[in-house]
Design a protein around this motif. Structure first.
Motif, short mmCIF file in Angstrom:
data_model
loop_
_atom_site.label_atom_id
_atom_site.label_comp_id
_atom_site.label_asym_id
_atom_site.label_seq_id
_atom_site.Cartn_x
_atom_site.Cartn_y
_atom_site.Cartn_z
N GLY A 88 -90.40 14.48 -35.15
CA GLY A 88 -91.66 14.75 -34.48
C GLY A 88 -91.87 14.01 -33.17
N ASP A 89 -91.06 12.98 -32.89
CA ASP A 89 -91.19 12.26 -31.61
C ASP A 89 -90.70 13.15 -30.48
N GLU A 90 -91.31 12.99 -29.32
CA GLU A 90 -90.86 13.73 -28.13
C GLU A 90 -89.94 12.82 -27.32
N VAL A 91 -88.80 13.36 -26.93
CA VAL A 91 -87.87 12.60 -26.09
C VAL A 91 -87.67 13.33 -24.77
N GLU A 92 -87.50 12.55 -23.72
CA GLU A 92 -87.16 13.11 -22.41
C GLU A 92 -85.77 12.59 -22.07
N PHE A 93 -84.89 13.51 -21.70
CA PHE A 93 -83.50 13.13 -21.47
C PHE A 93 -82.85 14.03 -20.44
N ASN A 94 -81.74 13.55 -19.90
CA ASN A 94 -80.89 14.32 -19.00
C ASN A 94 -79.51 14.40 -19.63
N TYR A 95 -78.81 15.48 -19.37
CA TYR A 95 -77.44 15.59 -19.87
C TYR A 95 -76.67 16.61 -19.06
N ASN A 96 -75.37 16.58 -19.24
CA ASN A 96 -74.49 17.59 -18.65
C ASN A 96 -73.61 18.14 -19.75
N LEU A 97 -72.94 19.23 -19.50
CA LEU A 97 -71.99 19.80 -20.44
C LEU A 97 -70.68 20.06 -19.71
N LEU A 98 -69.61 19.50 -20.26
CA LEU A 98 -68.27 19.64 -19.68
C LEU A 98 -67.32 20.14 -20.76
N THR A 99 -66.21 20.70 -20.33
CA THR A 99 -65.14 20.98 -21.28
C THR A 99 -64.51 19.63 -21.62
N LEU A 100 -63.70 19.59 -22.64
CA LEU A 100 -63.03 18.34 -23.00
C LEU A 100 -62.09 17.87 -21.90
N GLN A 101 -61.62 18.80 -21.07
CA GLN A 101 -60.73 18.45 -19.97
C GLN A 101 -61.51 17.91 -18.76
N GLY A 102 -62.84 17.95 -18.81
CA GLY A 102 -63.67 17.39 -17.74
C GLY A 102 -64.20 18.39 -16.75
N ASP A 103 -63.97 19.68 -16.96
CA ASP A 103 -64.51 20.70 -16.06
C ASP A 103 -65.99 20.90 -16.34
N THR A 104 -66.80 20.90 -15.28
CA THR A 104 -68.25 21.03 -15.45
C THR A 104 -68.63 22.46 -15.83
N ILE A 105 -69.40 22.57 -16.90
CA ILE A 105 -69.97 23.86 -17.30
C ILE A 105 -71.41 23.92 -16.79
N TYR A 106 -72.19 22.91 -17.12
CA TYR A 106 -73.56 22.77 -16.62
C TYR A 106 -73.72 21.32 -16.14
N SER A 107 -74.14 21.14 -14.91
CA SER A 107 -74.35 19.79 -14.36
C SER A 107 -75.74 19.28 -14.76
N VAL A 169 -75.25 11.91 -22.00
CA VAL A 169 -76.70 12.04 -22.21
C VAL A 169 -77.38 10.71 -21.89
N THR A 170 -78.48 10.79 -21.15
CA THR A 170 -79.31 9.62 -20.88
C THR A 170 -80.68 9.86 -21.50
N LEU A 171 -81.07 8.99 -22.42
CA LEU A 171 -82.39 9.09 -23.06
C LEU A 171 -83.37 8.29 -22.22
N ASN A 172 -84.23 8.99 -21.51
CA ASN A 172 -85.15 8.34 -20.57
C ASN A 172 -86.39 7.76 -21.25
N GLU A 173 -86.93 8.50 -22.21
CA GLU A 173 -88.19 8.05 -22.82
C GLU A 173 -88.35 8.62 -24.22
N ILE A 174 -88.93 7.82 -25.10
CA ILE A 174 -89.30 8.26 -26.44
C ILE A 174 -90.82 8.16 -26.53
#
Length: 179
Positions: A88-107, A169-174
């Motif tokens: 039920g807690d709200e978290v604010e965070f940033n993240y990216n998604l890469l392939t395991l080889q390091g290719d960016t899917i979503y920055s 992933v960076t968790l900015n705030e809880i």
């Protein structure tokens, strides 16, 4: 003629008032199809996990932790705080998604900052479980096998079927749930 008409009429009334019965399905998944699918999926998981373990062995710069949920992670930035997000807690965070080889899917820039209420909103399994391990201000890099990410279906855009992911992933705030 009247008795015959009376018999037909009463027969019609009894059969005409019958409630509709559900029909049985025409096709069913056979046990052999289910078993074959299960074997294929187990083989995919085994292959992905072997690849991830190989990557971890080659990466001497980081200390990986194996989660109980079936993914691996290491801390880029660790916090001394003891509070982790709860249901039920709200978290604010940033993240990216890469392939395991390091290719960016979503920055990070493409995704932007996200707000998520723990276990009350939809987000892929690995990230949902990973956020629960984090503390405010921490940055963690996760390695998710495809079954912990988008699995068989992908995201219907840039992530295909059975794609294992790497995510920082960076968790900015809880923000604790107000009860």
């Amino acid at each position: 003629m009247k008795p015959l008409l009376l018999v037909l009429l009463s027969l019609f009334m009894f059969t005409g008032c019958k409630s509709p019965e559900p029909r049985k399905p025409i096709s069913r998944a056979s046990k052999s199809f289910t078993n074959k699918s299960l074997k294929i999926n187990k083989a995919i998981v085994k292959k992905e996990e072997a690849y991830i373990k190989e990557m971890i062995q080659k990466d001497s710069a980081n200390t990986y932790i194996t989660s109980a949920d079936g993914f691996w992670y290491y801390y880029n930035t660790k916090s001394n705080d003891s509070i982790t997000p709860q249901f039920g807690d709200e978290v604010e965070f940033n993240y990216n998604l890469l392939t395991l080889q390091g290719d960016t899917i979503y920055s990070r820039k493409e995704i932007g900052e996200r707000a998520y209420i723990i276990d009350k909103e939809e987000i892929f399994t690995g990230l949902r479980q990973g956020l629960k391990l984090m503390k405010e201000g921490e940055t963690v890099t996760f390695l998710f096998p495809s079954h912990q990410a988008y699995g068989y279906y992908g995201d219907n855009d840039k992530i295909g079927t059975h794609v294992a992911l790497k995510s920082t992933v960076t968790l900015n705030e809880i923000k604790p749930e107000i009860k």
